[in-house]
Write an enzyme that holds these catalytic residues in place. Structure first.
Site, short mmCIF file in Angstrom:
data_model
loop_
_atom_site.label_atom_id
_atom_site.label_comp_id
_atom_site.label_asym_id
_atom_site.label_seq_id
_atom_site.Cartn_x
_atom_site.Cartn_y
_atom_site.Cartn_z
N GLU A 48 43.72 -21.67 10.82
CA GLU A 48 42.67 -21.08 10.28
C GLU A 48 41.98 -21.99 9.43
OE1 GLU A 48 45.73 -19.65 7.26
OE2 GLU A 48 45.82 -19.99 9.37
N CYS A 56 52.89 -19.86 9.26
CA CYS A 56 53.77 -20.24 8.13
C CYS A 56 54.69 -19.29 7.43
CB CYS A 56 52.60 -20.48 6.91
SG CYS A 56 53.33 -21.63 5.76
N HIS A 68 48.51 -23.86 9.91
CA HIS A 68 47.77 -23.09 9.56
C HIS A 68 46.42 -23.18 10.81
CE1 HIS A 68 49.21 -21.36 5.81
NE2 HIS A 68 49.60 -22.46 5.73
#
Length: 509
Positions: A169, A79, A167
């Site tokens: 994660e 990001c 993202h």
């Protein structure tokens, strides 16, 4: 030396989540502020740049010094990290026409690119940014796109350097763990040898070398962190470890006696100190939450210090500090916005003039439990819900009195015992009862009452950074409500807190 991935934090709410995902892959990693990059050698296998609440277009945007990193070790920008790698090396970043937030799908993937191997076409990803990468530098290759975001990922030619706009994660990126595994294993070459057994072996060896024959004093709380820390220290130095368990009068009902019994069977050298009257006398009538915390913290330091001085020649203070405590205690301009202050026995090292040893400081909560299981600690202790340092003081809204504490303890006992009896306790991350600083009208028999209100709180979480309220069965809540109202004198109303974190917090004060 333990191999690692270095994560540079730009203040993203997801930074800790990146670390957690890597640890789940048995890859050790450390988080450091972007402007406090530690020196590193061959043990650092790769670097990840986190997201950020900042825009690369702002004058005060964080700018890391990537000398010795970019082009030297594998690098992944996520990001903001990706936008930085585009913006500062010849590309163009601009404000999005609309905030790019939420689910998206990868409709183009360069299947030859290692980072995206085993990633499915149309795989769901999670976007969360206000800027977009409009152009990448000439020596960057486009390797993934979504319908609305052309530059969803890129690879820098001649380097093991990558940028991704989404993202990986977060849970909503369905194949995020696969992408992270591709990076840390196939690109960085990590061996995935970060396991509880390996941690225990290396930590005990380090503790023996560090402490030698020195004495260590440690404050036990009955919680998971201090118990596992004490067990590790005990394995390393035996009876040179002296544990102190202080009853501040704000523990759960009968918890002081029950926990001491559990510790007896573990071979820990524990001294129990009942200072409940001392705490409750000084807290009498205190309403302000911060004043409660300060009084409890000061008294704990005084009591602990007095007891520790009964032990001769102590040189170290053991603490159950875990990694989120370490991260949240680092304050730099911009990143890691502080939501709560670090309170892990604050002030003790300075007052007692002791060196500090923190055997768990690099572990997340779930990792602490895994280490505890490998050490043979009982599931009853390891499965205990987190409990706030100030105890029931911050679940007792308004003025503290011995009578109000007893009322809260009685209601809390019924709720927690009910969760255990119905097999719900282990599916809840944290639960408790809050005694409100208000009264409500009720009817008992033929009489009107004006009595206390209590709120039940039960949340599910992984590490407390975010939490959602647990959808407990209505029948269970009805039974608990009836039992509390019938058995706890002075309570005529029970409510259930259905707030998530954020925007609420887990505790009320």
């Amino acid at each position: 030396m333990q191999e690692r991935i270095l994560i540079l934090d730009f203040g993203s709410q997801y930074t800790q989540l990146i670390a957690r995902r890597l640890r789940e892959l048995n890859v050790f990693c450390e988080i450091h502020p972007y402007n406090k990059i530690p020196p590193f050698g061959k043990e650092t296998k790769g670097v990840i740049l986190s997201g950020s609440p900042f825009s690369t277009l702002e004058k005060k945007a964080p700018i890391p010094d990537l000398r010795g990193i970019k082009g030297e070790v594998p690098l992944l920008g996520i990001c903001y990290g990706a936008q930085f790698l585009a913006h500062h090396f010849g590309g163009r970043v601009a404000k999005s026409n609309s905030r790019e937030y939420g689910r998206a799908n990868l409709h183009f993937i360069d299947s030859e690119e290692v980072l995206f191997q085993n990633i499915s076409i149309n795989s769901q990803v999670w976007m969360s940014h206000g800027d977009t990468i409009e152009e990448i530098p000439d020596h960057y290759d486009l390797v993934a796109s979504t319908k609305d975001v052309r530059v969803a990922a890129f690879h820098i030619q001649g380097e093991a350097s990558y940028g991704i706009q989404f993202h990986p994660e977060v849970y909503h990126t369905k194949e995020g763990s696969t992408l992270l595994k591709n990076f840390v294993v196939d690109i960085c070459g990590c061996k995935r040898d970060w396991t509880p057994t390996a941690f225990i072996e290396s930590t005990i060896k380090e503790l023996r070398t560090k402490l030698g024959n020195d004495k260590v004093v440690l404050g036990l709380s009955g919680g998971v962190d201090s118990t596992v820390a004490a067990t590790l220290l005990s394995e390393a130095i035996g009876d040179q470890l002296h544990c102190i368990f202080v009853n501040n009068g704000l523990l759960r009902k009968d918890e002081f006696e029950n926990v001491l019994l559990q510790y007896e069977g573990m071979g820990l050298n524990v001294r129990g100190v009942d200072a409940s009257d001392r705490f409750l006398d000084e807290l009498e009538g205190v309403s302000d939450p911060e004043a409660k915390r300060k009084i409890i913290g000061r008294l704990f330091i005084d009591v602990f210090d007095e007891e520790a001085h009964e032990i001769e020649e102590v040189k170290w203070l053991g603490q159950g500090t875990i990694y989120p405590d370490v991260i949240e205690s680092v304050s730099v301009a911009g990143p890691s916005v502080m939501i709560k202050s670090h309170h892990n026995v604050g002030g003790l090292p300075e007052k007692m003039k002791l060196k500090v040893v923190e055997p768990l400081r690099m572990l997340f909560k779930d990792e602490v439990r895994k280490v505890g299981r490998s050490l043979g600690i009982s599931e009853e202790l390891l499965g205990r819900h987190p409990f706030p340092g100030p105890g029931l003081a911050i679940r007792l809204l308004g003025p503290i009195s011995k009578e109000r504490v007893e009322t809260l303890q009685a209601a809390d006992r019924i709720f927690i015992d009910g969760l255990k009896r119905e097999g719900l306790y282990d599916s809840v991350w944290q639960a408790g009862v809050i005694l409100l600083d208000t009264k409500s009208v009720g009817v008992m028999g033929d009489e009107r009452t004006y009595e206390n209100v209590v709120a039940l709180r039960a949340v599910e979480s992984v590490d407390g950074m975010t939490a959602d309220w647990v959808h407990l069965p209505y029948s269970f809540l009805a039974n608990i409500s009836n039992e509390i109202i019938n058995k706890v004198r002075g309570v005529n109303r029970v409510v259930y807190d259905i707030s998530s974190k954020p925007p609420a917090t887990i505790e009320w004060e």
